[in-house]
Design an enzyme around this catalytic site. Sequence first.
Site, short mmCIF file in Angstrom:
data_model
loop_
_atom_site.label_atom_id
_atom_site.label_comp_id
_atom_site.label_asym_id
_atom_site.label_seq_id
_atom_site.Cartn_x
_atom_site.Cartn_y
_atom_site.Cartn_z
N SER A 238 0.83 -1.20 0.00
CA SER A 238 0.00 0.00 0.00
C SER A 238 0.87 1.26 0.00
O SER A 238 1.79 1.37 -0.80
CB SER A 238 -0.97 -0.05 1.19
OG SER A 238 -2.01 0.88 1.03
N ASP A 333 -7.98 -5.15 -6.61
CA ASP A 333 -7.61 -4.16 -5.60
C ASP A 333 -8.55 -2.96 -5.73
O ASP A 333 -8.53 -2.25 -6.74
CB ASP A 333 -6.16 -3.73 -5.82
CG ASP A 333 -5.65 -2.76 -4.75
OD1 ASP A 333 -6.47 -2.28 -3.94
OD2 ASP A 333 -4.44 -2.48 -4.75
N HIS A 367 -6.77 -5.97 -2.10
CA HIS A 367 -5.67 -5.10 -1.70
C HIS A 367 -4.83 -5.68 -0.56
O HIS A 367 -3.60 -5.63 -0.60
CB HIS A 367 -6.23 -3.74 -1.27
CG HIS A 367 -5.18 -2.74 -0.91
ND1 HIS A 367 -4.34 -2.17 -1.86
CD2 HIS A 367 -4.82 -2.18 0.29
CE1 HIS A 367 -3.52 -1.32 -1.26
NE2 HIS A 367 -3.79 -1.31 0.03
#
Length: 428
Positions: A238, A333, A367
Amino acid sequence: IHLKSFWIVRGSWETWRETNPNPNTTLIFAQVRLRLLPSARCLFDEPVQVTVAGLRSKQVVTLRARSTDERGVAFNSSASYRADGRGEIDLNRDASLSGSYVGVEPMGLLRSLKADALHKYFYKNRALEPFMVNFSVHEEEGGMLAEATNERRLIGDGVRRVPVKEGNIQGVLFTPPEGPFPAVLDLCTFMSEKRASLLANKGFIVLALPLSVLIIYYFLISCFSQVSRKGVGVISRSKGGDIALSLAAFVPGVEAVVWINGCSANVGIPLYYKHHQILSPLMFDFTKVIPSESGANIIKQAVENPLAEENKGSVVPIERAGAHFLFVASEDDLNWDSKDYLDDMVARLKRHQKKNFESVIYPAAGHLLEPPYGPHCPSALHGMLRFPVMWGGEPQAHAAAELHLWKKIQDFLRTHLSCNPAQTKSKL
């Protein structure tokens, strides 16, 4: 002479008493056994085989799992199974008929653990506290027949956990029993010891840090006597992804970078190095946030385009890095378009005639790719934006991606940090 009836019963006393009140009946209970193999005590990233024996032939029962995270939130899962002719169930072989998942999924009870409230992430970040999971088997009427507890440890035997503090920055260093070992910096958006401790179990010396560049030199110096001389690896996901790219591009000594569902540009705030701004921030456009019926938002399109002319100052110049890159992106994601960012970086490196990269794309994963066998989290409170967001991921495909990626990460780091697998195994 009064002859009593003798019955061999597989079930609970409560169920039998309700349906057979005859006092002249002697009950011989056949013990139902729930086993976790090879052991009820294992590491977090190791599978267990769940088996049940002692049931009636073709009996339908419900298997349940429950656990409580570090914030006191209870998570539960369940699945119904039909025993075979011998009264046995093996989750490695048998298909769930209904419940939290359907089909053959040996670790499905763990993957599908879910809180009653929406948008809850299972917090298991402190390495010294094991992930405790209670498994139980129940009759269709609800009576419990057997139970067992699985202790899933994050830190293995001989691994040392050493808190590290440099000014206001705090981290945790995990050191395997003997050295030298390859060194890895684990950049966490918010502090977590899980991935770092599990990597240390595999023979890496790992420093887990919340996002910061300032402490990299302390890491290099403090670990130098115990690590391999090749260089340092960085693993991130991330927002940590663009910090990891920046370390490789601007800071000497970074040899390998694992980038998981990150961005190709510096997101959110300006980035400084040696008191000078090196990258401008790529910002969010909150008018592009899409609400969902569940109350969580889809923010995938809310990040500005890093390829737009006005945002080029935020793009990390990875083409100047000498490190090796492992780019990992999930096509589902929903946090942002990590697949597009990966494609851009690969194309850019190819234009510069670079071959220091490899990439992995998971079509149906979301994600939050983490070490395997944890609960899948499709949505949760965003730590930086402070509202619930959708993370994405088809549960089974996401779990399979986590399992594949975990081995891929270890192989990549060993290859590019000069770790000798045979030597590591013998010293561990």
